[in-house]
Every structure is written in C-alpha cells, then in structure tokens.
Scaffold this active site. Structure first.
Site, short mmCIF file in Angstrom:
data_model
loop_
_atom_site.label_atom_id
_atom_site.label_comp_id
_atom_site.label_asym_id
_atom_site.label_seq_id
_atom_site.Cartn_x
_atom_site.Cartn_y
_atom_site.Cartn_z
N ALA A 189 0.82 -1.21 0.00
CA ALA A 189 0.00 0.00 0.00
C ALA A 189 0.85 1.26 0.00
CB ALA A 189 -0.93 -0.01 1.21
N LYS A 248 13.54 -1.21 -0.39
CA LYS A 248 12.15 -0.77 -0.30
C LYS A 248 12.09 0.74 -0.51
CE LYS A 248 8.22 -0.35 2.86
NZ LYS A 248 7.66 -0.67 4.20
N ASP A 261 0.57 -4.80 11.36
CA ASP A 261 0.28 -5.29 10.01
C ASP A 261 0.88 -6.68 9.81
OD1 ASP A 261 -0.83 -5.22 7.48
OD2 ASP A 261 0.84 -4.14 6.57
#
Length: 509
Positions: free
Chosen positions: A115, A134, A231
């Site tokens: 996301a 990342k 998460d």
C-alpha cells in the site's frame, strides 16, 4: 533440547532443494517424498492458484508473465518476451532512480509492492551481494506518510534480532512530491504466504511450530519496547531457505504506550482503519474502531496466522469491513457489552446489536483441516484449543499477551524454551514517542536529520545526550545533498543494548 534444534531440522531438509526463486525444473522421479515436498515448499509456481479468501496470489516465477502465446511461432514468442523484458526494465529504472546511490546499488528486478511502498532486488556493487531495497515514495507529502516513514526508520535502525529483518542502509532522493526514502535490507528468498499456498499439502506440524516460535520470539523483542507492528500477515513474514523467519514491513508500526494519544483521531479515522492491518488479520478493536490500539492487535494476528498455517486457508477471509464483522460475529458470537459500549461508529454498533446473540462456532470445527485426515493439530487437543481461544478474545485486555503466550502449556510443549534473549533498546521506544508530537514541517526536518545523521558513526555522547536528534531549528538546516547512507555498527548496538537494559522500564499492556 533448545529451540535451535527446530531450525537445524529445517536447514537439513531445505538443503536438498534448489534455488526457491529461480528453479523451475520439473520434479524428478527418483526424488524422495520429503525432498519433493520441500521443493514444492518453496515453489513459486503453485498449481492451486489463489486461495479462497486470499487477497494475495502467489507470485509467478521470475520472468513468467500472464501472456500466453499460442501456436508454433517461437520467434514471435521471443519477440514478445523481449518487449516485456524491456518494459520491466524501464519500469524498474523509473521506480528506482537512485541518483548517487546507483554507484553502490544496482537494481535488478521488482519483487513486490504494498500500500505504501515497492520493493526491488538489487546487487551491492562493492560486495556483489544481493539485497532488497524498499522505496517509500512521496514520504514527505503528507503528515501521515511522513510519520509512518519516520516510525519505520526509527524502529529498524537500532533493532538487532534474528527474527526481525535488519536495516543495512538508508538513503533519500528528491521526488516529484517531496522526499523518496529507500530502505536497504537483507534479501529473503520467500515469505510465509508463498510457503503456505505453494504446495497442495498443508504444512507439517514441525514447520508450523518452528515458524510460530520464531514469530513469537520476534514479537517478544518488539513488545518489550511497547512497539506494535499492526500489520502482521504471512506476506510480511519473510523466510529464508534455511528456515529462518523474519518480521518485515514496519510501515504501520507504532508505539503502543498508553501515554501517547495525541494522534488517536488521525490513527482511528475511517481512512486509517482501512490500512492498519490487512482485513483477514484485523483485530476487533480495529474493525470496531475502538479508542485504543495496543500490542494486543499483533496477538490477534498471530492467531489468524497460526490458523492459516493449520488449515491452509484464512480463518476470517472477509472481503469488506461489514462482511468481516459479520464473519467475526458468526464465528465468535456477539462481543461482551463492555466492548460494544466502546464502539464509536453508530452504524457498526447497530450492526453488532442487530446481529443478535448466536452460539459461537466450535474451534474443533474452525481449525479442522480435511487434507490432514486423522492427523489433526487442534482437534481433541485441549492445550491447543485453549491457546487459540486466548488469542481470539474480543476484549484486548483479556487477550493473551506475548509473555503469557510463551509460557502457555501448548507453546511450552511444542517449542522448547530458550535462554533469555537480549532486550530491545529502550531508545527505540523513546525515538518512536518523539515522532508523535511533531507537525508536518517538523516531521520533514526530522526525516532529513535522521537520514543524514547516520552518515557518521553514533557516539556514546549522542546516545546518552538529552536530545540526540537536535532542535527543530538545527534539523531544518544543512539539508543539501541527496544520498545519505547508514552504516551498521553491530558491536556498538550490542554495547548500547547492554548499557540501556540495566535501567530499562517494563511495559505491561
């Protein structure tokens, strides 16, 4: 017998397999059933496709596309592949414009997206070692993105645990909408989601025990500093071919200290609750938008992940928030009245009350896996059922915490005890709490300061100073330059952890 014996068993078995990412050879007839099982274990081209209720399909082997060229025209097929490879390369170059960092890292392929970030595989030119990078695009565009990025940086930069992905380097570039932040980490061959669904047979019990034990050990380290991941899901649990599991993706991580409430409204708005925890792993306090989130949200996710490993399916495969709530009510019945009273949203409260009181399902039936036959992990096992029930408590205060989970009879039976592990530095909690009280401009300034200050080794005077990050006015100056690397100082981190653990306070949530 120690917990390391579980890993040694996995390593000896996984050593028989080929490269889990690049190997696409068909199984050999003379291959043993155990070796064949492990080959499929890391097979990135599962035959079963997307699992029921799963929101993430297992990725295809590298280089494979959905394009199916029919007919005996190899030249045309090769032409299509060349075009697609060219498009992939151009997309990679567009996504990962590393500027000065390109001298250090050479991106080779995209390997994932989420996301709030995308991930590529790269080669560190000096050592020729493969790493994962990342990218958090537009990290400074909004206060929410800036705060999330700072949280992830501040969690990872002082973390030193075998079951948490280590941060090797960090740098930033100037993007079209502000700062783009790049986090460099160790490259892991696969993740738990692909392992669960990459083979037609469910996981064997000793694999489940080993993965569950490593997950709990990593959470014990984080929760000791009051850090909630928020998460947790199989795709965020990376696994190497030697069986080592590491928790990754701390973009949703937050200090769960009850004293930090300034940004509760921001964290609990409708937009935020759609992204804090993926739907099938979302705790009731997130679904019901309750006032407080603690480390208990991670323990609910542990229950979901454990159940998914057992039955090879998501326990609560909801497609929408409303559907997820109904599925939850069907499985566990109506929540206690004290939980209903805390629900902020009138529509959610009405949905719960209108659903009525129905008998909750039996865990023997919920955790039953037909493919296992008579070799069930949960059915008939009182300790296992009790452990699962304590993980799936509506009330976060009554849900089992990480310390009690490690002492539970089921865990004690299947996961041998280890020596006490090193504690998470208290500085991590301190740094996370500092982020919560800053406005947008201060967040941007601190983001620049955090990335740039890591160019130089951290000294003891900085570690023990009252404000190691400097004042806001200092942080807004000296911001030229686009590339700012972080060097890992493992010995220093060990010394710091030893010094801080002497006076580290406890956190009971």
């Amino acid at each position: 017998m120690v917990f390391a014996d579980f890993l040694e068993k996995i390593k000896s078995l996984f050593a028989k397999t080929k490269d889990p990412i690049t190997s696409m050879s068909p199984p050999q007839e003379n291959r043993s059933p155990k070796a064949e099982y492990l080959n499929n274990f890391f097979n990135t081209n599962p035959t079963n496709g997307k699992s029921r209720g799963s929101q993430e399909a297992p990725r295809k082997p590298l280089g494979q596309t959905n394009l199916n060229v029919q007919g005996s025209m190899p030249a045309k097929k090769e032409g299509f592949n060349r075009v697609l490879d060219g498009l992939k390369k151009r997309q990679l170059q567009h996504d990962f414009k590393l500027e000065r960092a390109a001298e250090t890292y050479e991106p080779t392929q995209n390997i994932g997206s989420g996301a709030f970030g995308i991930v590529c595989e790269a080669v560190e030119t000096s050592s020729n070692q493969k790493v994962a990078i990342k990218k958090v695009a537009h990290a400074s565009a909004t206060p929410t993105l800036a705060r999330r990025t700072l949280r992830e940086i501040r969690v990872l930069r002082y973390i030193n645990h075998p079951n948490i992905v280590p941060l090797r380097d960090i740098f930033r570039t100037k993007g079209p909408l502000g700062i783009d932040v790049f986090l460099v980490m160790d490259l892991m061959q696969n993740n738990l989601h692909h392992i669960i669904y990459g083979n037609e047979d469910p996981l064997e019990e000793h694999y489940i025990n080993a993965f569950l034990g490593q997950l709990l050990r990593g959470l014990e380290y984080l929760h000791a500093a009051c850090i909630a991941h928020r998460d947790l899901k199989p795709s965020n649990l990376l696994v190497n071919q030697d069986g080592t599991l590491r928790i990754a993706d701390f973009g949703m991580a937050k200090c769960a200290d009850n004293s930090s409430k300034k940004h509760d409204d921001e964290e609990h708005c409708y937009y935020m609750t759609q992204h804090v925890a993926t739907l099938p792993y979302r705790a009731p306090e997130l679904l019901f938008v309750l006032p407080e989130h603690s480390t208990a949200v991670d323990m609910w996710a542990v229950g979901c992940i454990f159940g998914e490993m057992v039955i090879r399916n998501e326990i609560l495969p909801g497609r929408s928030v409303q559907g997820q709530i109904k599925m939850l009510l069907t499985m566990l019945g109506q929540p206690p009245q004290e939980v209903i009273n805390e629900v902020r949203c009138d529509r959610t409260r009405k949905l719960i009350q209108d659903f009525g009181r129905k008998a909750d399902a039996e865990w023997d039936d919920i955790m039953f896996c037909k493919a296992r036959g008579d070799d069930q992990i949960v059915r008939g096992n009182c300790d296992t059922i009790d452990f699962v029930k304590q993980l799936f408590q509506y009330d976060a205060q009554k849900r089992i915490n990480i310390q009690d989970a490690l002492l539970h009879p089921y865990i004690q039976r299947v996961i041998p005890a280890e020596a006490p592990q090193k504690k998470c530095p208290f500085r991590v909690k301190k740094d996370m709490m500092q982020v919560e009280d800053l406005n947008h401009q201060e967040l941007i300034s601190m983001m620049k300061q955090d990335v740039r200050s890591a160019e130089n080794p951290i000294t003891y005077s900085e570690l023990h100073s009252g404000d190691s990050t400097g004042s806001t006015s200092d942080m807004s100056t000296n911001t030229s330059g686009e590339y700012s690397p972080i060097a890992q100082h493992e010995q220093l981190l060990e010394d710091v952890a030893t010094q801080i653990s002497i006076c580290e306070p406890t956190c009971d949530l």
